[in-house]
Design an enzyme around this catalytic site. Sequence first.
Site, mmCIF file in Angstrom:
data_model
loop_
_atom_site.group_PDB
_atom_site.id
_atom_site.type_symbol
_atom_site.label_atom_id
_atom_site.label_comp_id
_atom_site.label_asym_id
_atom_site.label_seq_id
_atom_site.Cartn_x
_atom_site.Cartn_y
_atom_site.Cartn_z
ATOM 1 N N GLN A 1 -4.494 -0.847 9.526
ATOM 2 C CA GLN A 1 -4.493 -2.223 9.014
ATOM 3 C C GLN A 1 -5.084 -3.173 10.048
ATOM 4 O OE1 GLN A 1 -3.712 -3.109 5.909
ATOM 5 N NE2 GLN A 1 -3.997 -5.280 6.256
ATOM 6 N N ASP B 1 -10.857 3.303 3.943
ATOM 7 C CA ASP B 1 -11.310 1.907 3.946
ATOM 8 C C ASP B 1 -12.830 1.824 3.791
ATOM 9 O OD1 ASP B 1 -9.410 -0.163 4.107
ATOM 10 O OD2 ASP B 1 -8.962 0.322 6.200
ATOM 11 N N LYS C 1 0.839 -1.197 0.000
ATOM 12 C CA LYS C 1 0.000 0.000 0.000
ATOM 13 C C LYS C 1 0.874 1.247 0.000
ATOM 14 C CE LYS C 1 -3.887 -2.305 2.273
ATOM 15 N NZ LYS C 1 -4.631 -2.593 3.504
HETATM 16 N N1 GUN Z 1 -7.089 -6.330 6.509
HETATM 17 C C1 GUN Z 1 -7.513 -7.144 5.506
HETATM 18 N N2 GUN Z 1 -8.123 -6.415 4.560
HETATM 19 C C2 GUN Z 1 -8.082 -5.125 4.956
HETATM 20 C C3 GUN Z 1 -8.538 -3.908 4.387
HETATM 21 O O1 GUN Z 1 -9.137 -3.853 3.308
HETATM 22 N N3 GUN Z 1 -8.273 -2.792 5.106
HETATM 23 C C4 GUN Z 1 -7.656 -2.824 6.298
HETATM 24 N N4 GUN Z 1 -7.470 -1.680 6.949
HETATM 25 N N5 GUN Z 1 -7.220 -3.937 6.865
HETATM 26 C C5 GUN Z 1 -7.433 -5.080 6.177
#
Ligand code: GUN
Length: 289
Positions: free
Chosen positions: A98, A121, A54
């Site tokens: 995350q 998100d 990311k």
């Molecule tokens: N953990 C697994 N998928 C995601 C996501 O799309 N966003 C976040 N913040 N954590 C995750």
Amino acid sequence: MSAKLLDGKAVAARVRAEVAQRAAQFAARHGRRPGLAVVQVGEDPASSVYVRNKRRSSLEAGIESFAHDLPANASEPEILAVVHALNRDDRVDGILVQLPLPKGVNADRVMDAVDPLKDVDGFHPVNTGLLAQKRPRLRPCTPFGVIRLAQEYGIALTGLRATVVGASNIVGRPMALELLLARATVTVCHTGTRDLRAEVERAEVLVAAVGKAGFIPGEWVRPGAAVFDVGINRAPAGNLVGDVEFESAAARAGWITPVPGGLGPMTIAMLLSNAVDAANFRAAAKSSA
Ligand code: GUN
């Protein structure tokens, strides 16, 4: 294999190129790049891979990346203090914490603390509620990626029977809301579902978001269906596989996403798109204040 592959990697590259253009426009207009903060608590190995991706993809798209890495034993008040500081930081347009968070930390309280205008998100109840009321603002990245991928391949969702397997807050539920917004007829399956096979067999669009390797046998897939496999699971041989048995499903489906190279890259591309959207929303909110 008779199915056409839904090439998430290729579509994600196109989305990222659009994002880079929009990020450059934002920078030209506002004298700074859009900013995305990615917060990681602890060192879950899978999370570390995602977070690194990311952050790298942000920079490549011309988005400023703010890294906040907290130790696994960080307390909830410490995590909340980081989120509050990012909410106040004007260089930060998007905040991503995350998941999963370490045991003992209430993830709901942390997600609820993110400014909804910075919630890239799309997990904040305000953004979930807006999507539920068919006025989407910041939309959860994986479900939004499914919709974008369907659009790119000319799969018209209106009127189709769509079945989502999995009802999590981060994929299954918002996926159902996205499919409803796209005017599909939506079924959501979960551990309480009585006859999963019958539900899957009816699906003209199947979204699998379970997190178990090969959980859905290919022979359940309806001939001609569009199959979106959100699962990313480590197989015993060490390779990555989806939630749907790929070979046997691909023999029946009309379209299918590969794993890897399907929704993984799409999720990151939609995150970057959300970050630029958030920057533009915030700039518009400020100029009308
Ligand atoms: N953990 C697994 N998928 C995601 C996501 O799309 N966003 C976040 N913040 N954590 C995750």
